[in-house]
Design a protein around this motif. Structure first.
Motif, PDB file in Angstrom:
ATOM      1  N   SER A  15      -1.190  -4.349  -0.180  1.00 25.07           N
ATOM      2  CA  SER A  15      -0.317  -4.670   0.948  1.00 25.07           C
ATOM      3  C   SER A  15       0.849  -3.674   1.025  1.00 25.07           C
ATOM      4  CB  SER A  15       0.195  -6.101   0.769  1.00 25.07           C
ATOM      5  OG  SER A  15       1.304  -6.341   1.551  1.00 25.07           O
ATOM      6  N   ALA A  16       1.417  -3.371  -0.144  1.00 29.04           N
ATOM      7  CA  ALA A  16       2.556  -2.447  -0.164  1.00 29.04           C
ATOM      8  C   ALA A  16       2.120  -1.025   0.190  1.00 29.04           C
ATOM      9  CB  ALA A  16       3.207  -2.470  -1.543  1.00 29.04           C
ATOM     10  N   GLY A  17       0.848  -0.742  -0.037  1.00 31.15           N
ATOM     11  CA  GLY A  17       0.363   0.636   0.177  1.00 31.15           C
ATOM     12  C   GLY A  17      -0.063   0.912   1.619  1.00 31.15           C
ATOM     13  N   GLY A  18       0.230   0.006   2.536  1.00 34.08           N
ATOM     14  CA  GLY A  18      -0.168   0.237   3.934  1.00 34.08           C
ATOM     15  C   GLY A  18      -1.557  -0.308   4.194  1.00 34.08           C
TER      16      GLY A  18
ATOM     17  N   ASP B  94       5.381 -13.726   0.972  1.00 33.14           N
ATOM     18  CA  ASP B  94       5.058 -13.383   2.359  1.00 33.14           C
ATOM     19  C   ASP B  94       4.225 -12.097   2.345  1.00 33.14           C
ATOM     20  OD1 ASP B  94       5.041 -12.986   5.062  1.00 33.14           O
ATOM     21  OD2 ASP B  94       7.073 -12.183   5.160  1.00 33.14           O
ATOM     22  N   CYS B  95       2.927 -12.290   2.280  1.00 33.58           N
ATOM     23  CA  CYS B  95       2.075 -11.115   2.073  1.00 33.58           C
ATOM     24  C   CYS B  95       1.025 -10.936   3.174  1.00 33.58           C
ATOM     25  CB  CYS B  95       1.384 -11.254   0.716  1.00 33.58           C
ATOM     26  SG  CYS B  95       0.320  -9.877   0.329  1.00 33.58           S
ATOM     27  N   TRP B  96       1.125  -9.817   3.878  1.00 32.04           N
ATOM     28  CA  TRP B  96       0.137  -9.477   4.900  1.00 32.04           C
ATOM     29  C   TRP B  96      -0.640  -8.246   4.445  1.00 32.04           C
ATOM     30  CZ3 TRP B  96       3.045  -9.375  10.291  1.00 32.04           C
ATOM     31  CH2 TRP B  96       3.635 -10.623  10.514  1.00 32.04           C
ATOM     32  N   VAL B  97      -1.924  -8.212   4.807  1.00 34.66           N
ATOM     33  CA  VAL B  97      -2.699  -6.982   4.577  1.00 34.66           C
ATOM     34  C   VAL B  97      -3.423  -6.621   5.868  1.00 34.66           C
ATOM     35  CG1 VAL B  97      -3.116  -7.054   2.070  1.00 34.66           C
ATOM     36  CG2 VAL B  97      -4.596  -8.359   3.583  1.00 34.66           C
ATOM     37  N   SER B  98      -3.566  -5.323   6.091  1.00 33.88           N
ATOM     38  CA  SER B  98      -4.364  -4.913   7.254  1.00 33.88           C
ATOM     39  C   SER B  98      -5.655  -4.276   6.750  1.00 33.88           C
ATOM     40  CB  SER B  98      -3.585  -3.948   8.146  1.00 33.88           C
ATOM     41  OG  SER B  98      -3.140  -2.850   7.406  1.00 33.88           O
TER      42      SER B  98
ATOM     43  N   GLU C 230       5.959  -3.049  10.920  1.00 33.02           N
ATOM     44  CA  GLU C 230       6.235  -4.484  10.823  1.00 33.02           C
ATOM     45  C   GLU C 230       5.383  -5.115   9.716  1.00 33.02           C
ATOM     46  OE1 GLU C 230       5.827  -6.666  14.459  1.00 33.02           O
ATOM     47  OE2 GLU C 230       6.544  -8.516  13.525  1.00 33.02           O
ATOM     48  N   ILE C 231       4.130  -4.663   9.655  1.00 34.99           N
ATOM     49  CA  ILE C 231       3.225  -5.223   8.634  1.00 34.99           C
ATOM     50  C   ILE C 231       3.769  -4.920   7.232  1.00 34.99           C
ATOM     51  CG2 ILE C 231       0.873  -5.111   7.685  1.00 34.99           C
ATOM     52  CD1 ILE C 231       0.014  -4.256  10.580  1.00 34.99           C
ATOM     53  N   SER C 232       4.324  -3.708   7.083  1.00 25.71           N
ATOM     54  CA  SER C 232       4.794  -3.305   5.757  1.00 25.71           C
ATOM     55  C   SER C 232       5.988  -4.144   5.273  1.00 25.71           C
ATOM     56  CB  SER C 232       5.163  -1.821   5.758  1.00 25.71           C
ATOM     57  OG  SER C 232       6.309  -1.644   6.565  1.00 25.71           O
TER      58      SER C 232
ATOM     59  N   LYS D 236      -7.495  -5.381  11.468  1.00 31.04           N
ATOM     60  CA  LYS D 236      -7.025  -6.762  11.630  1.00 31.04           C
ATOM     61  C   LYS D 236      -5.918  -7.034  10.608  1.00 31.04           C
ATOM     62  CE  LYS D 236     -11.358  -8.862  13.164  1.00 31.04           C
ATOM     63  NZ  LYS D 236     -12.419  -9.801  12.771  1.00 31.04           N
ATOM     64  N   VAL D 237      -5.005  -7.915  10.991  1.00 28.81           N
ATOM     65  CA  VAL D 237      -3.910  -8.257  10.079  1.00 28.81           C
ATOM     66  C   VAL D 237      -4.159  -9.660   9.512  1.00 28.81           C
ATOM     67  CG1 VAL D 237      -1.417  -8.480   9.849  1.00 28.81           C
ATOM     68  CG2 VAL D 237      -2.372  -6.894  11.536  1.00 28.81           C
ATOM     69  N   TYR D 238      -4.069  -9.769   8.201  1.00 27.55           N
ATOM     70  CA  TYR D 238      -4.310 -11.052   7.530  1.00 27.55           C
ATOM     71  C   TYR D 238      -3.041 -11.494   6.811  1.00 27.55           C
ATOM     72  CZ  TYR D 238      -9.139  -9.505   8.147  1.00 27.55           C
ATOM     73  OH  TYR D 238     -10.314  -9.045   8.678  1.00 27.55           O
TER      74      TYR D 238
END
Ligand code: HEM
Length: 340
Positions: free
Chosen positions: A252-255, A222-226, A213-215, A230-232
């Motif tokens: 972010s794209a790299g997991g 719409d950018c999330w990083v873990s 889901e994060i990926s 923790k997810v930001y």
């Protein structure tokens, strides 16, 4: 319902905050200079014959707010004052029925006496600009709090929201906030976790997101990083990121972005800033650990340097020096003619 005549309204407000919890911080009491006063008032109220369930109607709230502000002025008029901000009511500009109380820029200086005004930080000296504040005491030692008291129609109580941050705008961690609390509030904090709910203490209640889901959130819009479990959601931060938006988008794209984040050696400021962007935790992540100890100064730069690569030019100068020394030694021993 009219407020109970035996009930000091200021106490009603405070009791609602502490009984029903929601988001309350009794640093407010310290800032108000009410630290010693409130416990007495509370016991006085508790002992009252009035059957009061601790809730307030919206009208009670408005009534209490006015009395609270008056009382506040009486207790210490040198402190910042609460302001009533009415919600705009469509079609009726005269109606002030709904609104909230606000008090901002309450300064707290660590490891010494609390200060509540910009002026207090500097004593009687005139405040010229922000730089003066920084010079007068270490920037990290100054904590700033903004408070807002809002009526909760669901719980029928006033709710205190607060925001604590450093002079550079970085949000404070719960640990930092706890150090600012007066002893009385610390006791309450220890007794009931619901009295003080903060962004950090509700972490366990945060949503869990699966890595897949994060990926799905790896675009500029719409950018999330873990990082460290923790997810930001850093969408709004991308443009402001000092390292540029591309590095974060790439991470972010790299997991999992933990390694990339750590490799940069982010400062404590960066680590504090992260708290403002947490939206959840990574599902299945063993534990949510803290980012590595922040690095600073030369150490930080050192981490960023590329691994050393050597080529011939790196050895040229030492070779020249060595060659010249050898030539001199050879000349002196074998060619130079001793003077008569
Ligand atoms: C919530 C996540 C992040 C926050 C809040 C953040 C914040 C910051 C801040 C404040 C700086 C300035 C230097 C410092 O104070 O350390 C910085 C620099 C930098 N960050 Fe991030 N960062 C985040 C995530 C990342 C990620 C995932 C990467 C991936 C590689 C990254 C790469 C960099 C780079 C390359 C620099 C430039 C370092 C320099 O030139 O000094 N950051 N970041």
């Amino acid at each position: 319902m009219e407020p109970c005549p035996n009930l000091p309204v200021v106490t009603g407000l405070s009791l609602c905050l502490s009984r029903h919890g929601c988001r309350a911080l009794s640093t407010l009491r310290k800032a108000a200079g009410l630290v010693d006063l409130l416990p007495d008032l509370q016991s006085e109220t508790m002992g009252s014959a009035c059957q009061w369930d601790g809730t307030l109607s919206p009208n009670d709230f408005n009534y209490s707010v006015a009395a609270f502000c008056e009382r506040w002025k009486e207790v210490n008029d040198s402190l910042p004052q609460w302001l009533w901000v009415p919600f705009p009511v469509a079609g009726d500009s005269s109606c002030n029925a709904a609104g909230y109380l606000t008090m901002e820029n309450v300064y707290h200086q660590n490891a010494s006496e609390e200060v509540s005004h910009e002026e207090s930080i500097l004593g009687d000296e005139e405040l010229s600009d922000d730089a003066t504040v920084v010079q007068s005491c270490s920037e990290d030692d100054v904590h700033v709090y903004d408070y807002h008291i809002v009526y909760s129609f669901n719980f029928r109580v006033p709710v205190l929201y607060f925001r604590g941050y450093r002079l550079d705008g970085c949000p404070l961690k719960l640990d930092d906030i706890e150090k600012d609390l007066p002893a009385y509030s610390l006791k309450v904090l220890g007794e009931s976790k619901w009295t003080f709910m903060t962004q950090e203490s509700t972490m366990q209640a945060l949503k869990k997101y699966s890595p897949s889901e994060i990926s799905l959130h790896a675009s500029k819009k719409d950018c999330w990083v873990s990082i460290h479990g923790k997810v930001y959601d850093v969408t709004t931060f991308l443009e402001d990121h000092p390292g540029g938006e591309d590095v974060i988008l790439h991470a972010s794209a790299g997991g999992d972005a933990t390694q990339a984040f750590e490799d940069v050696g982010h400062s404590s400021t960066a680590i504090s800033m992260m708290e403002g962007y947490v939206i959840g935790t990574v599902e299945g992540h063993a534990s949510v650990d803290e980012p590595s100890k922040p690095v600073s100064g030369p150490q930080r730069l050192q981490r960023k340097l590329p691994p050393p690569s050597y080529n011939f030019s790196d050895f040229l100068l030492p070779l020249l020096v060595l060659g010249s020394a050898f030539a001199a030694w050879y000349y002196l021993n074998f060619y130079s003619v001793p003077k008569a």
